[in-house]
Design a protein around this motif. Structure first.
Motif, PDB file in Angstrom:
ATOM      1  N   TYR A 151       0.807  -1.221   0.000  1.00  0.00           N
ATOM      2  CA  TYR A 151       0.000   0.000   0.000  1.00  0.00           C
ATOM      3  C   TYR A 151       0.837   1.268   0.000  1.00  0.00           C
ATOM      4  O   TYR A 151       0.282   2.374  -0.098  1.00  0.00           O
ATOM      5  CB  TYR A 151      -0.971  -0.035   1.180  1.00  0.00           C
ATOM      6  CG  TYR A 151      -1.957  -1.166   1.038  1.00  0.00           C
ATOM      7  CD1 TYR A 151      -3.067  -1.057   0.216  1.00  0.00           C
ATOM      8  CD2 TYR A 151      -1.729  -2.387   1.683  1.00  0.00           C
ATOM      9  CE1 TYR A 151      -3.941  -2.114   0.043  1.00  0.00           C
ATOM     10  CE2 TYR A 151      -2.608  -3.450   1.520  1.00  0.00           C
ATOM     11  CZ  TYR A 151      -3.704  -3.311   0.692  1.00  0.00           C
ATOM     12  OH  TYR A 151      -4.566  -4.372   0.513  1.00  0.00           O
ATOM     13  N   SER A 152       2.144   1.134   0.064  1.00  0.00           N
ATOM     14  CA  SER A 152       3.012   2.290  -0.171  1.00  0.00           C
ATOM     15  C   SER A 152       2.957   2.717  -1.636  1.00  0.00           C
ATOM     16  O   SER A 152       3.446   3.795  -1.982  1.00  0.00           O
ATOM     17  CB  SER A 152       4.460   1.955   0.207  1.00  0.00           C
ATOM     18  OG  SER A 152       4.590   1.702   1.590  1.00  0.00           O
ATOM     19  N   LEU A 154       0.014   2.789  -3.499  1.00  0.00           N
ATOM     20  CA  LEU A 154      -1.344   3.133  -3.912  1.00  0.00           C
ATOM     21  C   LEU A 154      -1.318   4.237  -4.977  1.00  0.00           C
ATOM     22  O   LEU A 154      -0.621   5.235  -4.824  1.00  0.00           O
ATOM     23  CB  LEU A 154      -2.152   3.617  -2.703  1.00  0.00           C
ATOM     24  CG  LEU A 154      -2.838   2.552  -1.844  1.00  0.00           C
ATOM     25  CD1 LEU A 154      -3.479   3.194  -0.628  1.00  0.00           C
ATOM     26  CD2 LEU A 154      -3.886   1.796  -2.654  1.00  0.00           C
ATOM     27  N   ARG A 168      -3.912  -7.063   4.713  1.00  0.00           N
ATOM     28  CA  ARG A 168      -4.521  -6.307   5.805  1.00  0.00           C
ATOM     29  C   ARG A 168      -4.982  -7.144   6.999  1.00  0.00           C
ATOM     30  O   ARG A 168      -5.317  -6.582   8.048  1.00  0.00           O
ATOM     31  CB  ARG A 168      -5.703  -5.496   5.264  1.00  0.00           C
ATOM     32  CG  ARG A 168      -5.260  -4.306   4.405  1.00  0.00           C
ATOM     33  CD  ARG A 168      -6.399  -3.668   3.660  1.00  0.00           C
ATOM     34  NE  ARG A 168      -6.059  -2.312   3.212  1.00  0.00           N
ATOM     35  CZ  ARG A 168      -6.658  -1.685   2.213  1.00  0.00           C
ATOM     36  NH1 ARG A 168      -7.612  -2.287   1.529  1.00  0.00           N
ATOM     37  NH2 ARG A 168      -6.298  -0.458   1.890  1.00  0.00           N
ATOM     38  N   GLU A 186       2.776   0.666   6.862  1.00  0.00           N
ATOM     39  CA  GLU A 186       2.153   1.328   5.721  1.00  0.00           C
ATOM     40  C   GLU A 186       1.944   0.352   4.573  1.00  0.00           C
ATOM     41  O   GLU A 186       0.877   0.320   3.944  1.00  0.00           O
ATOM     42  CB  GLU A 186       3.033   2.480   5.261  1.00  0.00           C
ATOM     43  CG  GLU A 186       2.532   3.198   4.015  1.00  0.00           C
ATOM     44  CD  GLU A 186       3.517   4.240   3.518  1.00  0.00           C
ATOM     45  OE1 GLU A 186       3.373   5.403   3.914  1.00  0.00           O
ATOM     46  OE2 GLU A 186       4.434   3.876   2.736  1.00  0.00           O
ATOM     47  N   SER A 187       2.947  -0.460   4.264  1.00  0.00           N
ATOM     48  CA  SER A 187       2.883  -1.380   3.133  1.00  0.00           C
ATOM     49  C   SER A 187       1.806  -2.440   3.312  1.00  0.00           C
ATOM     50  O   SER A 187       1.122  -2.819   2.357  1.00  0.00           O
ATOM     51  CB  SER A 187       4.237  -2.062   2.931  1.00  0.00           C
ATOM     52  OG  SER A 187       5.233  -1.109   2.659  1.00  0.00           O
ATOM     53  N   ASP A 189      -0.696  -2.046   5.459  1.00  0.00           N
ATOM     54  CA  ASP A 189      -1.877  -1.336   5.941  1.00  0.00           C
ATOM     55  C   ASP A 189      -2.401  -1.967   7.229  1.00  0.00           C
ATOM     56  O   ASP A 189      -3.595  -2.287   7.355  1.00  0.00           O
ATOM     57  CB  ASP A 189      -2.983  -1.296   4.879  1.00  0.00           C
ATOM     58  CG  ASP A 189      -4.062  -0.263   5.214  1.00  0.00           C
ATOM     59  OD1 ASP A 189      -3.746   0.699   5.947  1.00  0.00           O
ATOM     60  OD2 ASP A 189      -5.205  -0.438   4.763  1.00  0.00           O
ATOM     61  N   GLU A 191      -1.789  -1.855  11.808  1.00  0.00           N
ATOM     62  CA  GLU A 191      -1.299  -1.029  12.888  1.00  0.00           C
ATOM     63  C   GLU A 191       0.153  -1.363  13.202  1.00  0.00           C
ATOM     64  O   GLU A 191       0.583  -2.516  13.094  1.00  0.00           O
ATOM     65  CB  GLU A 191      -2.148  -1.220  14.148  1.00  0.00           C
ATOM     66  CG  GLU A 191      -3.571  -0.712  14.035  1.00  0.00           C
ATOM     67  CD  GLU A 191      -4.489  -1.698  13.308  1.00  0.00           C
ATOM     68  OE1 GLU A 191      -4.014  -2.803  12.982  1.00  0.00           O
ATOM     69  OE2 GLU A 191      -5.659  -1.347  13.060  1.00  0.00           O
TER      70      GLU A 191
END
Length: 423
Positions: A151-152, A154, A168, A186-187, A189, A191
């Motif tokens: 997700y880095s 996106l 996730r 982040e990648s 997504d 916590e």
């Protein structure tokens, strides 16, 4: 500025090289429904069975047998005679069809295992809601943090969709250092408190002198030509947007120039990324210098006999830094790659070696022994919290057995506190 033709599209390498490694024929509708909808229904149906607190599932869709981080964690438990119910689900890659029995077994094991261990994206497992008494643990195959993924990316070509379910649902993810925890959160997504800086299990071999010597002798016995000269290992990552387009443009290497300048002192081993479709064609007149080791799966074993590593954007540089040996970064397309892919750090100041873009520069650096080796130690110290060869032990104790050990714990403001926690 990057200018790109909109008239001439990139050719899909699978159209040129065929189905060399990936069985890419599109599966039928019935199979797709069974693999997705029916698989998920079976998973939730099997919730009628309790979670087995002593069952561990090792799963991968890129191996035919256990290897990598999964193998080191498994062997750590076996060597310590930890009597658990071990289950294994492996497939060559995600394009190879699973049988009905395999799909049913995967659903049952996912539903009833206390711990599910994977080391790459596993799309079939991604949509599942993990049970409260269970864990989905990501032992990511790469160390450190280099090029952006997940997700880095996106909004970038080849990046995930906003509504993607990949990654996730991890309950825990293991990384090499607290310094990359933010990038992995982040990648994936997820916590940041699900990120555990325990080290990479497969790097334990670099601290095991007995294993290193044994593996070197095995390689020398099997490949006697490795003993007589120094070894250059060429291990770049792939180009293209995924498995069906993965390739490497070998034509950027000048075989003749490499051979004429380096053959007396070195041998040159190719270790291309395992998903690359095209193969290396070595001209017969250079066959006593170039050798293709692409099909040798465990690249870390090859690092043990390599004197010089040549790579580009691969995370292999993290593992090689543990051996304190020189590296060169053959990145002929660095500007284009950065514009399309992106990195967590500024590339040219980040790499622990010199950047070269042509074969001439590559030969010059090797001949002159110009490797910028002073960059290796700070690089290694930043991307590994522990240099002790006990990553597998920490993963087993903390993640699988729930024992209390002292580790750095990440709080919400990304500071580090040295405390003990019972997970």
């Amino acid at each position: 500025m990057l200018l790109e033709s909109i008239k001439i599209r990139d050719i899909n390498p699978s159209l040129i090289y065929g189905d060399i490694k990936n069985k890419t024929r599109k599966p039928g509708l019935i199979y797709r429904i069974f693999r997705s909808i029916v698989f998920q229904l079976l998973y939730y149906l099997f919730h009628v069975f309790p979670v087995n607190p002593r069952r561990i599932l090792f799963a991968s869709d890129s191996r035919v047998e256990i290897g990598g981080n999964l193998k080191f964690v498994y062997e750590e438990m076996v060597n310590r005679k930890i009597d658990y119910d071990y289950k294994f689900m492996f497939k060559e890659n995600s394009f190879v069809k699973k049988t009905v029995i395999e799909i049913v077994k995967l659903a049952y094991y996912c539903a009833t295992s206390k711990s599910i261990l994977i080391e790459e994206n596993y799309p079939m497992i991604s949509p599942l809601k993990i049970r409260k008494k269970a864990d989905l643990i990501q032992l990511w195959h790469g160390a450190g943090a280099f090029k952006k993924f997940g997700y880095s990316r996106l909004g970038q070509p080849g990046g995930p969709k906003v509504n993607s379910k990949d990654h996730r649902n991890y309950t825990k993810a293991v990384v090499s250092t607290k310094n990359v925890a933010t990038h992995y959160a982040e990648s994936f997504d997820i916590e940041k408190d699900r990120i555990y800086p325990l080290g990479i299990p497969r790097t334990d071999i670099f601290f095991d002198e007995e294993y290193k010597e044994q593996k070197r002798q095995e390689l020398y016995e099997k490949y006697p030509f490795l003993k007589d000269r120094k070894v250059i290992l060429f291990a770049p990552t792939f180009r293209g947007r995924g498995r069906k387009e993965a390739h490497y443009p070998i034509e950027y290497l000048d075989f003749e120039k490499l051979y004429n300048n380096l053959k007396d002192e070195y041998v040159f081993l190719f270790k291309l990324h395992f998903i690359i479709l095209n193969k290396v064609t070595i001209p017969y007149q250079y066959s006593d210098f170039f050798y293709d080791f692409t099909d040798y799966r465990e690249v870390n074993d090859l690092l043990l006999i390599a004197d010089i590593l040549i790579t580009d954007y691969s995370s292999i540089c993290f593992e090689f830094s543990l051996l304190d040996k020189p590296m060169l970064f053959f990145a002929y397309d660095v500007e284009e790659y950065i514009s399309k892919r992106g990195f967590y750090y500024e590339y040219q100041s980040f790499i622990p070696g010199n950047l070269v873009k042509t074969t001439n520069e590559l030969v010059e650096k090797i001949v002159n022994k110009d490797f910028a080796e002073e960059k290796i130690k700070p690089f290694r110290d930043y991307f590994f919290d522990d240099l002790d060869g006990k990553a597998s032990q920490r993963v087993v104790d903390l993640i699988l057995l729930g024992r209390e050990i002292s580790i750095p714990v990440l709080d919400n403001v990304n500071s580090i506190k040295g405390i003990s926690r019972d997970y």
